[in-house]
Motif scaffolding. Structure first.
Motif, PDB file in Angstrom:
ATOM      1  N   ALA A 150       0.820  -1.203   0.000  1.00  0.00           N
ATOM      2  CA  ALA A 150       0.000   0.000   0.000  1.00  0.00           C
ATOM      3  C   ALA A 150       0.859   1.260   0.000  1.00  0.00           C
ATOM      4  O   ALA A 150       1.962   1.273   0.559  1.00  0.00           O
ATOM      5  CB  ALA A 150      -0.910   0.007   1.227  1.00  0.00           C
TER       6      ALA A 150
ATOM      7  N   MET B 146      -4.528   2.307   0.705  1.00  0.00           N
ATOM      8  CA  MET B 146      -5.306   1.318   1.451  1.00  0.00           C
ATOM      9  C   MET B 146      -6.792   1.442   1.178  1.00  0.00           C
ATOM     10  O   MET B 146      -7.528   0.453   1.263  1.00  0.00           O
ATOM     11  CB  MET B 146      -5.034   1.454   2.950  1.00  0.00           C
TER      12      MET B 146
ATOM     13  N   ILE C 165      -7.375  -0.952  -1.469  1.00  0.00           N
ATOM     14  CA  ILE C 165      -7.025  -2.337  -1.117  1.00  0.00           C
ATOM     15  C   ILE C 165      -8.027  -2.934  -0.138  1.00  0.00           C
ATOM     16  O   ILE C 165      -8.358  -4.123  -0.201  1.00  0.00           O
ATOM     17  CB  ILE C 165      -5.611  -2.379  -0.501  1.00  0.00           C
TER      18      ILE C 165
END
Length: 223
Positions: A72, A99, A102
């Motif tokens: 990330a 993030m 993700i």
């Protein structure tokens, strides 16, 4: 226990995106997920995740070939001390996804399964920074701390003043497990999964981990 149940109930009611309601449902029977994060530093209030890995465990099988891993791009600088630990530099994460992109995939991978980790509270605190931003709640998943199980198996009947060692390398050595490249998210999650299964087996069979006898105990025995 009652407070945690009430907190889960309130979080479920205030969940920002109801499509993530599955997080509050129990996962498949006999499945847990080993989780590890590498971060920009050790302060959950300001640091961020730069690498995360999650590996499902089904029964006594580690499903490493179906793991979830991601690098990330953080919003804060990586501390020099952290780089010495995990080796990830700014240049290594510059083209990674944030993030926020993700997290949905990770949450769908984890579902409502219990999360297994070594000092799991830190990893969950780091994840919760992003979960709270996205959903307005914290992860409701049950937590399984492998160092606590190890402590119970080795030191649960120890006399007062016994020397306690809960380091990752010591746990692996006591369980006769291999030490891989530590401070790599996937390797740490994999080793943690192996620790969990070994300890689960010992507990199921009622087997304790032997402790080295202290000198005073040896001397007393010899008198």
């Amino acid at each position: 226990m009652a407070l945690r149940w009430l907190s889960r109930l309130m979080d479920r009611a205030t969940l920002g995106d109801k499509s993530y309601d599955f997080l509050f449902e129990p996962g498949p029977p006999d499945e847990v997920v080993s989780v590890d994060c590498e971060t920009t530093g050790l302060d959950p209030r300001r640091d961020e995740i730069i690498s995360v890995a999650a590996i499902r465990i089904r029964g006594d099988r580690i499903l490493s070939s179906r793991s979830f891993t991601a690098v990330a791009r953080p919003r804060v600088a990586i501390a020099a001390e952290a780089i010495k630990v995990h080796g990830l530099r700014e240049i290594d994460v510059a083209r990674a996804r944030p993030m926020s992109e993700i997290l949905p995939g990770l949450l769908h991978y984890v579902g409502g399964r219990p999360l297994v980790g070594y000092y799991i509270d830190f990893d969950i605190a780091m994840l919760n920074n992003h979960v709270t931003e996205m959903l307005g709640v914290q992860l409701p998943n049950p937590r399984i701390e492998v160092s606590s199980i190890y402590y119970e198996r080795k030191y649960g009947d120890a006399p007062p003043g016994a020397q306690i060692d809960l380091t990752f390398a010591t746990i692996l050595r006591d369980l006769k497990l291999p030490l891989f490249n530590q401070h790599d998210a996937f390797s740490d999650a994999l080793m943690t999964a192996m620790i969990y299964l070994s300890l689960k087996d010992l507990r199921a069979r009622g087997v304790r981990i032997p402790r080295a006898r202290t000198r005073s105990a040896v001397d007393h025995h010899g008198m």
